[in-house]
Design a protein around this motif. Structure first.
Motif, mmCIF file in Angstrom:
data_model
loop_
_atom_site.group_PDB
_atom_site.id
_atom_site.type_symbol
_atom_site.label_atom_id
_atom_site.label_comp_id
_atom_site.label_asym_id
_atom_site.label_seq_id
_atom_site.Cartn_x
_atom_site.Cartn_y
_atom_site.Cartn_z
ATOM 1 N N GLN A 95 0.929 -1.217 0.076
ATOM 2 C CA GLN A 95 -0.021 0.017 0.010
ATOM 3 C C GLN A 95 0.971 1.400 0.099
ATOM 4 O O GLN A 95 2.001 1.322 0.392
ATOM 5 C CB GLN A 95 -0.952 -0.013 1.275
ATOM 6 N N LYS A 96 0.405 2.284 -0.586
ATOM 7 C CA LYS A 96 0.890 3.818 -0.308
ATOM 8 C C LYS A 96 -0.248 4.670 -0.351
ATOM 9 O O LYS A 96 -1.348 4.555 -0.980
ATOM 10 C CB LYS A 96 1.914 3.871 -1.604
ATOM 11 N N VAL A 97 -0.080 5.757 0.147
ATOM 12 C CA VAL A 97 -0.919 6.977 0.601
ATOM 13 C C VAL A 97 -0.248 8.221 -0.070
ATOM 14 O O VAL A 97 0.901 8.401 0.250
ATOM 15 C CB VAL A 97 -1.029 7.186 2.083
ATOM 16 N N THR A 98 -0.831 8.773 -1.231
ATOM 17 C CA THR A 98 -0.421 9.997 -1.820
ATOM 18 C C THR A 98 -1.595 11.052 -1.505
ATOM 19 O O THR A 98 -2.626 10.999 -1.857
ATOM 20 C CB THR A 98 0.007 9.771 -3.054
ATOM 21 N N VAL A 99 -1.038 12.236 -1.334
ATOM 22 C CA VAL A 99 -1.829 13.478 -0.834
ATOM 23 C C VAL A 99 -1.748 14.621 -1.985
ATOM 24 O O VAL A 99 -0.556 14.926 -2.064
ATOM 25 C CB VAL A 99 -1.574 14.089 0.515
ATOM 26 N N TYR A 100 -2.619 15.150 -2.405
ATOM 27 C CA TYR A 100 -2.625 16.053 -3.562
ATOM 28 C C TYR A 100 -3.521 17.269 -2.971
ATOM 29 O O TYR A 100 -4.506 17.277 -2.323
ATOM 30 C CB TYR A 100 -3.351 15.537 -4.931
ATOM 31 N N SER A 101 -2.905 18.492 -3.281
ATOM 32 C CA SER A 101 -3.735 19.518 -3.055
ATOM 33 C C SER A 101 -4.602 19.943 -4.231
ATOM 34 O O SER A 101 -4.418 19.579 -5.416
ATOM 35 C CB SER A 101 -2.717 20.874 -2.984
ATOM 36 N N LEU A 102 -5.781 20.482 -3.749
ATOM 37 C CA LEU A 102 -6.891 20.812 -4.687
ATOM 38 C C LEU A 102 -6.662 22.162 -5.095
ATOM 39 O O LEU A 102 -6.420 23.228 -4.062
ATOM 40 C CB LEU A 102 -8.221 20.524 -4.237
ATOM 41 N N PRO A 103 -7.169 22.772 -6.277
ATOM 42 C CA PRO A 103 -7.146 24.202 -6.369
ATOM 43 C C PRO A 103 -8.103 25.002 -5.666
ATOM 44 O O PRO A 103 -9.143 24.440 -5.253
ATOM 45 C CB PRO A 103 -7.368 24.051 -7.922
ATOM 46 N N GLN A 104 -7.993 26.239 -5.724
ATOM 47 C CA GLN A 104 -8.993 26.965 -4.849
ATOM 48 C C GLN A 104 -10.304 27.032 -5.621
ATOM 49 O O GLN A 104 -10.406 26.679 -6.835
ATOM 50 C CB GLN A 104 -8.476 28.665 -4.804
ATOM 51 N N MET A 105 -11.308 27.401 -4.901
ATOM 52 C CA MET A 105 -12.893 27.552 -5.501
ATOM 53 C C MET A 105 -12.565 28.282 -6.835
ATOM 54 O O MET A 105 -12.543 29.694 -6.777
ATOM 55 C CB MET A 105 -13.554 28.005 -4.376
ATOM 56 N N GLY A 106 -13.365 27.729 -7.792
ATOM 57 C CA GLY A 106 -13.588 28.563 -8.984
ATOM 58 C C GLY A 106 -12.355 28.202 -10.079
ATOM 59 O O GLY A 106 -12.646 28.634 -11.127
ATOM 60 N N GLU A 107 -11.108 27.761 -9.628
ATOM 61 C CA GLU A 107 -10.289 27.181 -10.539
ATOM 62 C C GLU A 107 -10.360 25.726 -11.060
ATOM 63 O O GLU A 107 -11.056 25.149 -10.515
ATOM 64 C CB GLU A 107 -8.786 27.523 -9.605
ATOM 65 N N GLU A 108 -9.876 25.800 -12.498
ATOM 66 C CA GLU A 108 -10.190 24.545 -12.912
ATOM 67 C C GLU A 108 -9.277 23.370 -12.115
ATOM 68 O O GLU A 108 -7.995 23.689 -11.872
ATOM 69 C CB GLU A 108 -9.524 24.454 -14.500
ATOM 70 N N ILE A 109 -9.951 22.245 -12.117
ATOM 71 C CA ILE A 109 -9.106 21.259 -11.363
ATOM 72 C C ILE A 109 -8.099 20.616 -11.975
ATOM 73 O O ILE A 109 -6.789 20.588 -11.525
ATOM 74 C CB ILE A 109 -10.119 20.049 -10.569
ATOM 75 N N GLY A 110 -8.443 19.968 -13.161
ATOM 76 C CA GLY A 110 -7.493 19.257 -13.896
ATOM 77 C C GLY A 110 -6.899 18.013 -13.380
ATOM 78 O O GLY A 110 -7.045 17.737 -12.384
ATOM 79 N N PRO A 111 -6.094 17.224 -14.188
ATOM 80 C CA PRO A 111 -5.310 16.213 -13.544
ATOM 81 C C PRO A 111 -4.307 16.344 -12.391
ATOM 82 O O PRO A 111 -3.945 17.502 -12.383
ATOM 83 C CB PRO A 111 -4.596 15.585 -14.717
#
Length: 553
Positions: A236-252
């Protein structure tokens, strides 16, 4: 919570010991605080049949709110602060109907939100981390589709998020104005993560693409982050990603930060965390590390140990070793094995006692986690091994598919290959090898005992599923219809004969060398003929030894 002499007095919300009084059996199946933390809904089973009664109480006073819900499952969720969504079963204990209950109303007036009439499917309800949506998942072994309920607009009822398409499995959650969906199919066998606008669920965009070597197990959403739980090479592994601010495009998603773990093999489990927080809480353990709760700061990347489960008896993790090895099955497939032993007791000379455990069904992974019961053996000098065989989920969905239906025999040959590897590499011997499995793992153990009775000295089968053909031919038995997608429907000729070829009770062997037995009978009969011939001669010649020979024969 504050501690010490100045800490406030502990407030007991529910005492299971008191609730259990007067019952031979008691199990608390669910404990759910309302979103505003003022009410508690809990489900208790006092018979052991999985049928629960749900009570709602005031969290501060402990007083009952309305009448209890009877004849339901433990799968309950709050829909806002004044309503519950729960599930009931049919006669075969299949999770069948989803209901909405308004507090203080009579159960007879509850609204049925969904009725799953296909007896190969069951239903399940869960809440998004944001608590704004409830998701109803209808699932079979290889198909899952999702409906959702907006808790702020319940009058709209359930809405379809992903359609029922055979072979496609989905799981969803919510963040801001998007749904996040994990999607699995024949082509996307290790899953992809996509998102869509709430107002346009049919148009999805990729967050994490499908990868042939990495299985997406789960994901956990926060207001500003997403944590991805994955499996690669049975680890197993756990990876954390930041999400863009509200209103910004998320994207890959890109530039994720992986959490570091210290043991060579281990297990990680999700824990409920606060949606608005930057703290990810998870439970970690390995075969030699007790269950440990960590808070991981997704901003700084620092893990903090909050609690570790105590192990009585002077346990020291450093006294033990864990290893990952790979056996090679009959078709050249590499099969992972997790191993635990105590350093000062095991010699690895081929004479150590060996205990080996397996499952290999339902796509379930036997995680290399801490099991206190195993140490009763390990502290006596046993080597303990888990065989991560096909039919499980340790190596992705294909690993499951290669051990189900008409590929089921791979499960058994993998297990045998693991046993042979451990013996060949002196972790144990045939004379000191005990194997174990529960339920479908009992099917595994029964099958390999029939296939290779010479390889195992002892076996433990917990509530084993061994009369496979007879059980699968009876759809009134709980869970039978759901097993058809895992093992096949024996009402069809092809599956009947294949299942019968490994079903333990249909292949019981007496472990006798019949060739040797035939030779014994042959010699015995020839000897009788010789004696008969001698008796005839003696009788004709009136030999005085006749009576003695007759008595001997």
């Amino acid at each position: 919570m504050p501690t010490g002499p100045e800490a406030p007095t502990e407030h007991v919300i529910l005492d299971e010991n008191i609730r259990a009084q007067g019952h031979e059996y008691y199990y608390l199946g669910a404990f759910r605080p309302s979103p505003n933390n003022k009410l508690i809904a809990y489900a208790e089973d006092t018979k052991g049949d999985g049928i629960h009664t749900v009570y709602v109480i005031d969290a501060d006073k402990g007083t009952a709110i309305g009448n209890p819900l009877k004849g339901v499952t433990s799968n309950i969720e709050w829909a806002g602060d004044d309503a519950l969504v729960y599930i009931t079963m049919d006669e075969s204990h299949r999770y069948q109907k989803v209901w909405s209950h308004k507090l203080l109303s009579d159960q007879s007036s509850d609204l049925c939100l969904y009725h799953e009439k296909n007896d190969t499917f069951s239903v399940y309800v869960y809440a998004s981390e944001s608590k704004q949506y409830l998701f109803v998942q209808s699932w079979s072994d290889n198909t899952q589709f999702i409906m959702y309920l907006d808790v702020y607009k319940q009058e709209g009822g359930l809405m379809t998020l992903t359609p029922r398409i055979y072979g496609i499995q989905t799981k969803a959650s919510h963040n801001r104005n998007h749904f996040f969906i994990k999607r699995t199919s024949d082509e996307l066998f290790n899953s992809e993560l996509v998102y869509c606008l709430i107002d346009n669920p049919s148009e999805t965009h990729i967050l994490i693409p499908h990868r042939e070597s990495v299985k997406i197990q789960d994901f956990q959403l926060f207001s500003g982050y997403v944590a991805i739980y994955e499996m690669e090479n049975a680890l197993q592994k756990v990876t954390v990603y930041s999400l863009p601010q509200m209103g910004e495009e998320i994207g890959p998603l890109q530039n994720g930060r992986a959490i570091d773990f210290v043991d060579p093999i281990y297990s990680v489990y999700t824990e409920e965390s606060q949606f608005s927080s930057n703290i990810l809480r998870f439970t970690y353990s390995s075969m030699k590390t007790p269950q440990s709760v960590y808070d991981y700061d997704m901003t700084s990347g620092i893990s903090v140990l909050k609690k570790i489960r105590p192990v009585p008896g002077g346990f020291e993790s450093s006294d033990y070793l864990t290893e990952r090895k790979w056996a090679v099955s009959t078709d050249s497939t590499k099969v992972p094995i997790s191993i635990l032993y105590k350093k000062n007791l095991v010699k690895l000379d081929g004479f150590d006692p060996l205990s080996m455990h397996g499952l290999g069904s339902y796509g379930a992974s036997l995680s290399p986690s801490f099991d206190p019961y195993v140490f009763s053996l390990v502290d006596r000098g046993f080597v303990y091994a888990i065989a991560h065989i096909r039919g499980g989920g340790e190596m992705g969905r294909k690993w499951h598919e290669d051990g189900m239906l008409l590929n089921k025999r791979n499960t058994f040959t993998d297990f045998i290959a693991c046993a042979e590897y451990l013996i060949e590499n002196k972790y144990g011997s045939k004379e000191k090898l005990c194997i174990s499995g529960s339920s479908a793992g009992g099917l595994l153990i029964g099958a390999v005992l029939n296939m290779r009775p010479d390889l195992f000295k002892a076996a433990v089968l917990d509530y084993p599923f061994v009369d496979v053909v007879t059980s699968l031919l009876d759809p009134t038995i709980p869970s039978t219809t759901g097993q058809w997608e895992e093992l096949g429907d024996p009402r069809k000729e092809e599956y009947y004969y294949y299942i019968k070829s490994y079903s333990p009770v249909d292949n019981v062997s007496t472990c006798i060398d019949f060739g040797k037995l035939i030779r014994i009978f042959f010699v015995f009969h020839v000897t009788i003929y010789i004696f008969d011939f001698l008796l005839m001669i003696i009788k004709v010649t009136n030999c005085r030894y006749y009576n003695h020979l007759t008595y001997f024969v």
